[in-house]
Design a protein around this motif. Structure first.
Motif, mmCIF file in Angstrom:
data_model
loop_
_atom_site.group_PDB
_atom_site.id
_atom_site.type_symbol
_atom_site.label_atom_id
_atom_site.label_comp_id
_atom_site.label_asym_id
_atom_site.label_seq_id
_atom_site.Cartn_x
_atom_site.Cartn_y
_atom_site.Cartn_z
ATOM 1 N N ARG A 123 -12.114 42.291 -14.337
ATOM 2 C CA ARG A 123 -11.057 41.367 -14.742
ATOM 3 C C ARG A 123 -11.140 40.060 -13.945
ATOM 4 O O ARG A 123 -11.533 40.040 -12.766
ATOM 5 N N VAL A 124 -10.770 38.962 -14.599
ATOM 6 C CA VAL A 124 -10.831 37.643 -13.982
ATOM 7 C C VAL A 124 -9.664 37.473 -13.015
ATOM 8 O O VAL A 124 -8.501 37.697 -13.379
ATOM 9 N N LYS A 125 -9.968 37.035 -11.796
ATOM 10 C CA LYS A 125 -8.949 36.738 -10.796
ATOM 11 C C LYS A 125 -8.692 35.245 -10.695
ATOM 12 O O LYS A 125 -7.564 34.820 -10.461
ATOM 13 N N TRP A 126 -9.735 34.438 -10.798
ATOM 14 C CA TRP A 126 -9.591 32.990 -10.918
ATOM 15 C C TRP A 126 -10.875 32.419 -11.487
ATOM 16 O O TRP A 126 -11.904 33.087 -11.500
ATOM 17 N N HIS A 127 -10.777 31.192 -11.971
ATOM 18 C CA HIS A 127 -11.990 30.505 -12.410
ATOM 19 C C HIS A 127 -11.834 29.016 -12.125
ATOM 20 O O HIS A 127 -10.722 28.491 -12.062
ATOM 21 N N TYR A 128 -12.979 28.389 -11.940
ATOM 22 C CA TYR A 128 -13.013 26.930 -11.804
ATOM 23 C C TYR A 128 -14.161 26.427 -12.667
ATOM 24 O O TYR A 128 -15.326 26.789 -12.445
ATOM 25 N N GLN A 129 -13.826 25.606 -13.654
ATOM 26 C CA GLN A 129 -14.856 25.077 -14.554
ATOM 27 C C GLN A 129 -15.350 23.737 -14.016
ATOM 28 O O GLN A 129 -14.618 22.755 -13.985
ATOM 29 N N ALA A 183 -24.761 54.335 -14.617
ATOM 30 C CA ALA A 183 -23.795 54.307 -15.719
ATOM 31 C C ALA A 183 -23.107 52.948 -15.772
ATOM 32 O O ALA A 183 -22.712 52.389 -14.735
ATOM 33 N N LEU A 184 -22.953 52.406 -16.986
ATOM 34 C CA LEU A 184 -22.260 51.136 -17.161
ATOM 35 C C LEU A 184 -20.784 51.314 -16.841
ATOM 36 O O LEU A 184 -20.104 52.157 -17.438
ATOM 37 N N LYS A 185 -20.273 50.492 -15.911
ATOM 38 C CA LYS A 185 -18.859 50.567 -15.516
ATOM 39 C C LYS A 185 -18.017 49.527 -16.243
ATOM 40 O O LYS A 185 -16.884 49.787 -16.617
ATOM 41 N N TRP A 186 -18.554 48.317 -16.411
ATOM 42 C CA TRP A 186 -17.844 47.285 -17.170
ATOM 43 C C TRP A 186 -18.810 46.166 -17.513
ATOM 44 O O TRP A 186 -19.886 46.058 -16.938
ATOM 45 N N ARG A 187 -18.403 45.351 -18.477
ATOM 46 C CA ARG A 187 -19.184 44.173 -18.866
ATOM 47 C C ARG A 187 -18.209 43.036 -19.148
ATOM 48 O O ARG A 187 -17.197 43.234 -19.826
ATOM 49 N N PHE A 188 -18.516 41.851 -18.621
ATOM 50 C CA PHE A 188 -17.686 40.662 -18.846
ATOM 51 C C PHE A 188 -18.523 39.589 -19.526
ATOM 52 O O PHE A 188 -19.551 39.167 -18.990
ATOM 53 N N HIS A 189 -18.101 39.157 -20.699
ATOM 54 C CA HIS A 189 -18.769 38.067 -21.398
ATOM 55 C C HIS A 189 -18.226 36.734 -20.916
ATOM 56 O O HIS A 189 -17.008 36.571 -20.706
ATOM 57 N N THR A 190 -19.108 35.783 -20.774
ATOM 58 C CA THR A 190 -18.708 34.456 -20.306
ATOM 59 C C THR A 190 -18.305 33.540 -21.452
ATOM 60 O O THR A 190 -17.827 32.429 -21.212
ATOM 61 N N VAL A 191 -18.529 33.989 -22.677
ATOM 62 C CA VAL A 191 -18.212 33.226 -23.879
ATOM 63 C C VAL A 191 -17.485 34.166 -24.845
ATOM 64 O O VAL A 191 -17.912 35.316 -25.010
ATOM 65 N N PRO A 192 -16.414 33.714 -25.477
ATOM 66 C CA PRO A 192 -15.742 34.582 -26.454
ATOM 67 C C PRO A 192 -16.594 34.796 -27.689
ATOM 68 O O PRO A 192 -17.594 34.109 -27.904
ATOM 69 N N ARG A 193 -16.180 35.752 -28.493
ATOM 70 C CA ARG A 193 -16.868 35.983 -29.762
ATOM 71 C C ARG A 193 -16.056 35.369 -30.896
ATOM 72 O O ARG A 193 -14.920 34.921 -30.710
ATOM 73 N N ASP A 194 -16.643 35.352 -32.073
ATOM 74 C CA ASP A 194 -16.012 34.784 -33.259
ATOM 75 C C ASP A 194 -14.637 35.417 -33.470
ATOM 76 O O ASP A 194 -14.521 36.637 -33.621
ATOM 77 N N PRO A 195 -13.560 34.619 -33.460
ATOM 78 C CA PRO A 195 -12.218 35.194 -33.633
ATOM 79 C C PRO A 195 -12.028 35.882 -34.973
ATOM 80 O O PRO A 195 -11.105 36.696 -35.119
ATOM 81 N N LYS A 196 -12.884 35.589 -35.940
ATOM 82 C CA LYS A 196 -12.778 36.272 -37.226
ATOM 83 C C LYS A 196 -13.070 37.767 -37.101
ATOM 84 O O LYS A 196 -12.723 38.559 -37.992
ATOM 85 N N LEU A 197 -13.707 38.175 -36.008
ATOM 86 C CA LEU A 197 -14.014 39.585 -35.797
ATOM 87 C C LEU A 197 -12.821 40.358 -35.251
ATOM 88 O O LEU A 197 -12.907 41.576 -35.054
ATOM 89 N N GLY A 198 -11.714 39.651 -34.988
ATOM 90 C CA GLY A 198 -10.532 40.307 -34.455
ATOM 91 C C GLY A 198 -10.364 40.045 -32.971
ATOM 92 O O GLY A 198 -10.831 39.027 -32.444
ATOM 93 N N ALA A 199 -9.681 40.956 -32.300
ATOM 94 C CA ALA A 199 -9.408 40.792 -30.878
ATOM 95 C C ALA A 199 -10.711 40.673 -30.091
ATOM 96 O O ALA A 199 -11.744 41.234 -30.469
ATOM 97 N N GLN A 200 -10.629 39.935 -28.983
ATOM 98 C CA GLN A 200 -11.794 39.765 -28.125
ATOM 99 C C GLN A 200 -12.185 41.084 -27.464
ATOM 100 O O GLN A 200 -11.346 41.981 -27.291
ATOM 101 N N ASP A 201 -13.461 41.199 -27.082
ATOM 102 C CA ASP A 201 -13.946 42.433 -26.479
ATOM 103 C C ASP A 201 -13.703 42.490 -24.974
ATOM 104 O O ASP A 201 -14.249 43.350 -24.280
ATOM 105 N N HIS A 202 -12.891 41.576 -24.465
ATOM 106 C CA HIS A 202 -12.437 41.609 -23.076
ATOM 107 C C HIS A 202 -11.098 40.889 -23.043
ATOM 108 O O HIS A 202 -10.961 39.803 -23.621
ATOM 109 N N PRO A 203 -10.095 41.447 -22.387
ATOM 110 C CA PRO A 203 -8.759 40.823 -22.434
ATOM 111 C C PRO A 203 -8.712 39.400 -21.906
ATOM 112 O O PRO A 203 -7.900 38.595 -22.382
ATOM 113 N N ASP A 204 -9.570 39.062 -20.943
ATOM 114 C CA ASP A 204 -9.532 37.717 -20.368
ATOM 115 C C ASP A 204 -10.230 36.681 -21.234
ATOM 116 O O ASP A 204 -10.271 35.500 -20.870
ATOM 117 N N LEU A 205 -10.786 37.108 -22.377
ATOM 118 C CA LEU A 205 -11.367 36.149 -23.310
ATOM 119 C C LEU A 205 -10.362 35.661 -24.348
ATOM 120 O O LEU A 205 -10.662 34.727 -25.101
#
Length: 725
Positions: free
Chosen positions: A294-300, A201-223
């Protein structure tokens, strides 16, 4: 194809959730990286510098493929599991080589159209009595470890109309098994998905790139924070890239899942995100909570990536003394040329040392963690650039090793650049097709290909400040032992050429194991790189070796077959050039006596057969259009080099020419892995590609006839151009 079931011994290490995560690799090697930190360093000491000369073949398995093998086997309780082409899985008695079961996924081979670098697979995960593998078409399977039967399967593709694929190893993180995806060069938005190890069963999914803001709120809070680093009018139709196709590390010490993310798509930021921005979370290490995503930290590592510098090279988690303190650290050397040392808990940058020539940046600001970009190389929109390192990367998927006894990071390193420039055609979205927006020419081929460039481009290239250096010093490849805190090389040994790169494994007894494109397993002294043992295998080795112990005997195992990086042709400098690319699993032990027959010799190359006449109405303009379409879509697989593991289309037979349209437009060879293209090409475009190949075949035949007359080998090398990739 149903699994072949032949029984299996008990699997104590597979019984509990996540029990494959061992602190150190000893008798068992429980994930592709060996231990929880994926150091690829073994505690075993039976094979030593003093006795390694006695190393011989214990057993081998023919895997009946000529495609690339990049995975590292795993071993638990006397059973060895290995993954092969497109997600096949094999189980063997680790001491005798007796096959226990095999599994072959039913792969939709249309996926080949969006796989950049062969049908490879980088390994399996195991936990809860199951073996997890992700097939090439992004379907993940949980197999019963005893029988190989499917317990559950799940299609990890979020959408069906994009070029999503999977070549990496899954990662068990507590109660979930996690997998990423590939396809950043095509039309894919990167993501990682976590599935319940018991049910799928799918528990969660995290996208590494946001989606088009014209679609409304992002599909993950950390985006919501990430989308602010993109132009609101970015090329959301192409999706942005960022695919995490490898480099998944669960850290049981911190409870974090570390994810290395992919490059941007298209490459030029001026196309992808015209107003600039860092474009989070491209080319980053992102630490996620495996329970929630959920994102805890990131380094680009490469903000605003324009140069195909993903952060997907394997990571190593270990402990080091840093500035007088014991620190849990991440060691990471991605494509971009730096070797980073980060705090595992917080993501704090501790060190960033350059390993190779680089001109996109001249260091990293240790206060901000940001690279110091060099303005003349930071915007592909201002004209052609020669970038160091090039898109093959200073490092890539080839696994490194960290030896805690010596404190050395040992890995394949490539010092090479490439010319990169924006191609002139309109940048319309192309579904399930390359959308890089750029052309690349590696520096080792630059001198030969300069005459083929349009005069204005050639003139601009010759004026670039790094042109002379690129011509004079195009590439250097090495196995290198590096002090991670200083970046200084302790020892280095050259390899045959830029494609001769592979994975590394070290042992507590002071040995470093790696393969070669020349068809050898090499063993070195970890302290100084001295070559102690060479075993001729006949088949190139680019995968990383591993080691394990059964009933008091230490074994070393490695997958052997060329492909993946440098796909699809074995270069002429390889000693394996004139042999078939025979995929094998090779296992060694002290005093091993098993025979290792050489792979079959390739048949002598003959002059290209005569092509059919051109169709009525074909002009030079038709052939020119076909050339552009071929290099933009087909050359990534069909490099038209001699000794390729895919067909050289300059040597098509008369019957193949007759069914060319059925192959390209109707999927006649789909079962063989050749996708259909009727959704992307018009009939006129397919005909133009065919016209170009007929013209190429005529030129090749005439050239080879002249060579034979002059007494020159007809397989003399020719320049390779990588266009639009």
């Amino acid at each position: 194809m149903a699994p072949v079931v032949l029984g299996l011994a008990g699997c104590g290490l597979l019984g509990g959730k996540g029990t494959e995560q061992q602190a150190k690799a000893g008798d068992n090697w429980t994930n592709p990286g060996g231990d929880a930190g994926k150091t690829r360093n073994s505690t075993l000491e039976d094979i030593t510098p003093a006795n390694v000369s006695r190393l011989g073949v214990a057993w081998m398995a023919e895997l009946h493929t000529n495609r690339g093998l990049e995975g590292t086997p795993v071993v638990a309780d006397g059973v060895l599991y290995a993954s092969g082409v497109a997600g096949r899985v094999y189980a063997y008695d680790a001491a005798t080589g007796k096959e226990l079961w095999t599994f072959e996924p039913n792969v939709d081979m249309q996926v080949n159209r969006t796989v950049c670098c062969d049908q490879v697979n980088r390994g399996v995960a195991m936990a809860d009595g199951k073996i997890f593998v992700s097939a090439l078409d992004a379907v993940m399977y949980a197999l019963d470890a005893k029988t190989g039967k499917i317990v559950w399967q799940v299609d990890t593709k979020e959408v069906k109309d994009r070029g999503i694929n999977s070549t990496g190893a899954p990662e068990v993180a507590g109660d979930v098994v996690v997998i990423g995806n590939g396809g950043a060069e095509y039309d894919v938005r990167g993501y990682v998905s976590a599935y319940d190890i018991r049910t799928g069963a799918l528990k969660w999914r995290f996208h590494t790139v946001p989606r088009d803001p014209k679609l409304g709120a992002q599909d993950h809070p950390d985006l919501e924070a990430a989308v602010k680093t993109w132009d609101p009018n970015s090329r959301w139709d192409i999706s942005g890239g960022g695919t995490p196709w490898d480099a998944l590390n669960y850290d049981p010490e911190t409870g974090l899942l570390l994810v290395g993310t992919g490059n941007g798509g298209p490459y030029p930021r001026s196309i992808r995100s015209p107003k600039g921005g860092d474009n989070l979370y491209l080319s980053s290490i992102v630490a996620l909570d495996p329970k929630t995503g959920r994102v805890k930290w990131h380094y680009q590592e490469t903000p605003g990536d324009e140069w195909d510098f993903p952060a997907t090279a394997p990571m190593i988690l270990t402990h080091m003394q840093v500035d007088g303190q014991d620190r849990g650290v991440v060691l990471h050397a991605p494509k971009n040329g730096f070797l980073y040392v980060l705090d595992r808990k917080t993501g704090q940058l501790l060190r960033a040392n350059a390993l190779v020539r680089m001109n996109w940046a001249n260091g990293v600001d240790m206060k901000t963690g940001r690279p110091n970009l060099t303005p003349q190389f930071s915007d592909l929109g201002t004209g052609p650039k020669i970038i160091f390192p090039g898109t093959p990367g200073a490092r890539n998927w080839f696994p490194p090793s960290y030896d805690p006894k010596t404190g050395l990071y040992i890995a394949s390193i490539l010092d090479m650049g490439n010319l990169i420039f924006i191609t002139p055609e309109p940048k319309d979205y192309r579904r399930k097709a390359l959308n890089t927006g750029s052309a690349l020419i590696f520096t080792n081929a630059l001198a030969e290909t300069m005459p083929t460039l349009p005069p204005p481009v050639a003139a601009a290239v010759k004026a670039l400040p790094h042109y002379k250096d690129a011509i004079a010093n195009p590439a250097k490849a090495e196995i290198r032992a590096i002090d991670p805190l200083t970046g200084k090389t302790v020892w280095a040994v050259p390899t045959a050429g830029w494609q001769d790169r592979g994975g590394v494994m070290t042992t507590a007894s002071g040995l470093t194991f790696h393969g070669s494109l020349n068809g050898q397993l090499l063993v070195r002294d970890s302290r100084n790189g001295t070559l102690l043992k060479t075993i001729e295998t006949g088949t190139p080795i680019i995968a990383a070796p591993m080691t394990y112990k059964v009933k008091g005997v230490q074994y070393v195992a490695v997958m052997a077959a060329w492909g993946g990086g440098g796909f699809p042709y074995v270069p002429r400098y390889s000693a394996a050039y004139n042999r078939e690319n025979a995929g094998r699993l090779l296992v060694f032990r002290l005093d091993g006596k098993a025979a290792l027959p050489p792979p079959p010799a390739r048949p002598a190359l003959e002059i290209a057969p005569p092509p059919p006449p051109q169709a009525p109405g074909v002009t030079q303009a038709t052939i020119g259009m076909g050339r552009g379409l071929f290099y933009s879509n087909c050359a990534i697989c069909h490099s038209n080099q001699h000794r390729s593991i895919t067909p050289d289309l300059r040597r098509m037979s008369a019957p193949t020419h007759q069914i060319f349209n059925e192959i390209v437009m109707k999927g006649l060879y789909l079962p063989k892995g050749m996708p259909r293209w009727d959704d992307l090409f018009s009939q006129a475009q397919a005909d133009a590609i065919h016209a170009f190949l007929i013209d190429e075949q005529a030129r090749t035949r005439a050239d080879e006839q002249a060579k034979v007359k002059a007494g020159v080998a007809i397989d003399a090398p020719r320049a390779a151009i990588m266009s639009n990739f």
